[in-house]
Enzyme design. Sequence first.
Site, PDB file in Angstrom:
ATOM      1  N   LYS A 102      65.602  46.201 -20.256  1.00 52.41           N
ATOM      2  CA  LYS A 102      65.846  47.576 -19.829  1.00 52.41           C
ATOM      3  C   LYS A 102      66.929  47.633 -18.758  1.00 52.41           C
ATOM      4  CE  LYS A 102      61.573  48.302 -18.634  1.00 52.41           C
ATOM      5  NZ  LYS A 102      61.049  46.984 -19.026  1.00 52.41           N
ATOM      6  N   THR A 103      66.763  46.784 -17.755  1.00 50.28           N
ATOM      7  CA  THR A 103      67.726  46.797 -16.664  1.00 50.28           C
ATOM      8  C   THR A 103      69.093  46.322 -17.189  1.00 50.28           C
ATOM      9  OG1 THR A 103      65.944  46.366 -15.113  1.00 50.28           O
ATOM     10  CG2 THR A 103      68.169  45.965 -14.319  1.00 50.28           C
TER      11      THR A 103
ATOM     12  N   ASP B 269      66.451  53.509 -13.345  1.00 46.77           N
ATOM     13  CA  ASP B 269      65.630  52.329 -13.679  1.00 46.77           C
ATOM     14  C   ASP B 269      64.209  52.540 -13.145  1.00 46.77           C
ATOM     15  OD1 ASP B 269      64.970  49.871 -14.659  1.00 46.77           O
ATOM     16  OD2 ASP B 269      66.226  48.699 -13.302  1.00 46.77           O
ATOM     17  N   GLU B 270      63.239  51.854 -13.684  1.00 49.74           N
ATOM     18  CA  GLU B 270      61.847  51.919 -13.209  1.00 49.74           C
ATOM     19  C   GLU B 270      61.353  53.360 -13.116  1.00 49.74           C
ATOM     20  OE1 GLU B 270      60.263  49.104 -12.721  1.00 49.74           O
ATOM     21  OE2 GLU B 270      61.698  47.572 -12.083  1.00 49.74           O
TER      22      GLU B 270
ATOM     23  N   GLN C 195      53.888  49.219 -16.303  1.00 52.44           N
ATOM     24  CA  GLN C 195      54.276  48.679 -15.001  1.00 52.44           C
ATOM     25  C   GLN C 195      54.270  49.743 -13.918  1.00 52.44           C
ATOM     26  OE1 GLN C 195      57.396  45.519 -14.914  1.00 52.44           O
ATOM     27  NE2 GLN C 195      57.747  46.160 -17.012  1.00 52.44           N
TER      28      GLN C 195
ATOM     29  N   ARG D 256      56.546  38.271 -14.647  1.00 53.86           N
ATOM     30  CA  ARG D 256      57.693  37.807 -13.847  1.00 53.86           C
ATOM     31  C   ARG D 256      58.077  36.384 -14.238  1.00 53.86           C
ATOM     32  NH1 ARG D 256      59.718  41.810 -13.612  1.00 53.86           N
ATOM     33  NH2 ARG D 256      57.962  42.450 -14.886  1.00 53.86           N
TER      34      ARG D 256
HETATM   35  P1  ATP Z   1      61.312  44.456 -16.290  1.00 50.98           P
HETATM   36  O1  ATP Z   1      60.417  45.331 -17.102  1.00 50.98           O
HETATM   37  O2  ATP Z   1      60.595  43.309 -15.742  1.00 50.98           O
HETATM   38  O3  ATP Z   1      62.120  45.239 -15.311  1.00 50.98           O
HETATM   39  P2  ATP Z   1      63.590  44.481 -18.040  1.00 50.98           P
HETATM   40  O4  ATP Z   1      63.137  45.163 -19.277  1.00 50.98           O
HETATM   41  O5  ATP Z   1      64.371  45.285 -17.095  1.00 50.98           O
HETATM   42  O6  ATP Z   1      62.351  43.810 -17.340  1.00 50.98           O
HETATM   43  P3  ATP Z   1      65.747  42.601 -17.868  1.00 50.98           P
HETATM   44  O7  ATP Z   1      65.483  42.155 -16.490  1.00 50.98           O
HETATM   45  O8  ATP Z   1      66.876  43.522 -18.114  1.00 50.98           O
HETATM   46  O9  ATP Z   1      64.400  43.195 -18.497  1.00 50.98           O
HETATM   47  O10 ATP Z   1      65.912  41.363 -18.841  1.00 50.98           O
HETATM   48  C1  ATP Z   1      64.999  40.274 -18.819  1.00 50.98           C
HETATM   49  C2  ATP Z   1      65.749  38.988 -19.061  1.00 50.98           C
HETATM   50  O11 ATP Z   1      66.173  38.905 -20.414  1.00 50.98           O
HETATM   51  C3  ATP Z   1      66.999  38.868 -18.225  1.00 50.98           C
HETATM   52  O12 ATP Z   1      67.167  37.538 -17.846  1.00 50.98           O
HETATM   53  C4  ATP Z   1      68.090  39.298 -19.175  1.00 50.98           C
HETATM   54  O13 ATP Z   1      69.335  38.744 -18.847  1.00 50.98           O
HETATM   55  C5  ATP Z   1      67.578  38.735 -20.482  1.00 50.98           C
HETATM   56  N1  ATP Z   1      68.053  39.477 -21.676  1.00 50.98           N
HETATM   57  C6  ATP Z   1      67.929  40.786 -21.907  1.00 50.98           C
HETATM   58  N2  ATP Z   1      68.476  41.113 -23.112  1.00 50.98           N
HETATM   59  C7  ATP Z   1      68.951  39.973 -23.646  1.00 50.98           C
HETATM   60  C8  ATP Z   1      69.628  39.635 -24.871  1.00 50.98           C
HETATM   61  N3  ATP Z   1      69.907  40.556 -25.780  1.00 50.98           N
HETATM   62  N4  ATP Z   1      69.950  38.352 -25.069  1.00 50.98           N
HETATM   63  C9  ATP Z   1      69.655  37.417 -24.145  1.00 50.98           C
HETATM   64  N5  ATP Z   1      69.033  37.653 -22.983  1.00 50.98           N
HETATM   65  C10 ATP Z   1      68.671  38.920 -22.726  1.00 50.98           C
HETATM   66 MG    MG Z   2      64.015  45.841 -15.101  1.00 50.89          MG
END
Ligand code: ATP
Ligand code: MG
Length: 774
Positions: free
Chosen positions: A53-54, A241-242, A277, A624
Amino acid sequence: MSAVPPHRPQGPITSQFGAREPAYLAGLNAEQREAVETTEGPLLVLAGAGTGKTRVLTTRIAHILATHKARGNQILAVTFTNKAAREMKERIGKLVGASVEGMPWLGTFHSIGARLIRRHAELVGLRPDFTILDTDDQIRLIKQLLAAENIDEKRWPARQFASMMDGWKNRGLLPRDISPADAGFFANGKGQKIYKDYQARLKTLNAADFGDLLLEGIRLFKENPEILAQYHDRFRYMLVDEYQDSNTAQYMWLRLLAQSRDGINSANICVVGDDDQSIYGWRGAEVDNILRFEKDFPGAKIIKLERNYRSTSNILAAASHLIAHNESRLGKTLQTDVGEEGEKLSVTKVWSGAEEAREIGEEIEQYQRQGDPLNDMAILVRASFQMREFEERFITLGLNYRVVGGLRFYERKEIRDALAYLRVIANPNDDLAFERMVNVPKRGFGPATMQIVHDIARAADIPLTSAIRELLETEELKPKPRSTFRELIRQIDDWASRLHTIPHYEVAEQVLDESGYTEMLKADKSADAPGRLENLKELTRSMGEFDNLGGFLEHISLVMDRDTGEADDAVSIMTLHSAKGLEFNTVFLPGWEEGIFPHQRALDESGLAGLEEERRLAYVGITRARKRCRISFASNRIIYGRVQDALPSRFVDELPPEAIETIDKGSSYGGYTYGGRASTRFDARDPFESVYETPGWQRAQRQQSARKGPGPITIDGDLVARSSGPSAAYAVGERVFHLKFGYGTVSSAEGNKLSIDFEKAGPKKVLDSFVKRG
Ligand code: ATP
Ligand code: MG
């Protein structure tokens, strides 16, 4: 909408990329890519942890910049912490191949909110240089207002009002919006008036509190449609975000900004979040905000991301299985894309909290030897008091750690205050400690009174407590401070003498109770007060690990003395709340015991809803971890000063057995009985290894300050007298002048104390250093 490109994007861009697409899009999966490329109209990305997402948000900003849809200053991007904002800027910079300057509207709700009202300060009754009040200032102000209304602060504490008002502000309510029922809770219906007066006072002071940063923005927009229109034009794209943790005021603020400019087309707002979350309900976050996005923004597109790129399948399975126990959730599918099952999660039973810290310390060292950087490891605790045990252990081991999002244990205010009391008891000459505790809790010693004490002490080169003892034999001080000082000195002596008869940790508890410190915190209705009380319990508890108070204090000074400079490579220690959005290869989740996690207070105050929020916290914790997740619980935990049988957290039972490995270290200490506080000092397997060394602490104790010659005495900067040494200098019958009591005649002299018949004030006993010859 022609925008000047601020940066040259990395890689060539052709019309909608043609044959060659920019590097930043490569590597995204189809849904992520869709989320990045759907720049127009409202978009909700609802997805589980670690699904990118981020990353989508960051890439989306890069995309908007690279395709010249908007300039950096036309993008509003809200993150949860300032740290997250910095990281996002860095990442965007990398993606578009330039450093990202010119994104002034990327930050937290608070920072952006403040920036916005500064630009229009006069319209909300402030000047652009207004100050942002901290909680202490806020409380002080409320106290004044309560006093003005003759409201008894004991009955209606200022902090209670502060947290009530916070709640109103989180819900976007101005004084005029408070319902009589709401206002009725405080001081027999005076809540609304105080809120109104408070807001008025803030304007006079040219100040705003945190809640105002958004609340005043909302008011600004509502009262000045033309200003709002400017921002509709400015913010071509909005990203949050969040989003699951936004509160009502944040929601209202965003919604005003995101209203369609022409009333027909929807704004370009993209929010990302995960209902599982949502962990800030206790602070007014409304997970409903995310659920009603579709309704608020008709035509909104919803994209789900279901591939997790962070964690191994075991970790993901454990997290999903656990969170499935929550009733109120949308439910999502989550599959790992990491492509390995990975290690099982471990659930370790240990004997005690100290043992838990030792085990984790050893494991960290072992991983470190295998080449894992400390930066890739984190310890996530439910409550900040749990950190102490780890900090102590890591200091002993010489292992670098950082406390993220808060202070180290011994740097916390309540701990420093408590230590000040203990230092004064151990060493009445410790002036710095005395100054810290003398008015905490408030004893009403004003600056003038303290000045007199300081002057005496400085002139005679004696410690403050000795100066007070001298003053007590005189009438230099007004009766009120005199009797308060007398009581305080009596208490200090009393506490010090108890050290000979009862254990020092019990004395410490008594000191905190009898000084009124505990009561002060209990009366404190702010959100962090219960945590502070827990920290104090943890402090007195930890004292049992030392033979006596001197040993304990010596240890503390060594701990505090440690270089606090940030090491490049360090284990992170933080609360689960602060860990949101972050990731680590190895995550330790200690203290999974009923009462600690789920936290008793959450259960008591919010019932099932509280339990479900705790479970979401557990979900945040587990997710995490990239590779390794180490959960532990102790079978004995000292809570509120007593060793208690601890029950494993119910969350342990909610993990899927196939994804976890259980380790029992809790019963391996045959014959080792946990006899209370002092026994934690030794490791059962190595009874000769003292965990805490207490070298030569005796040296530090009770160093008498050498008395030097007399010095000048000043009151408010004026030299009024010279410390005159023995009072033999004044003869009976001599006429003298005293700054406060005026002229008089010495009727008798004893040591440095004089009895004087003052012409106006009558007979008084004073210190010779406060008189001069008349
Ligand atoms: P959270 O809910 O914990 O905030 P998130 O959904 O925001 O998580 P991110 O932090 O954006 O997730 O991504 C999680 C991990 O996966 C990061 O290390 C990111 O670089 C990696 N990632 C995300 N998308 C891809 C992709 N398409 N290919 C490879 N790695 C990815
Ligand atoms: Mg995130």
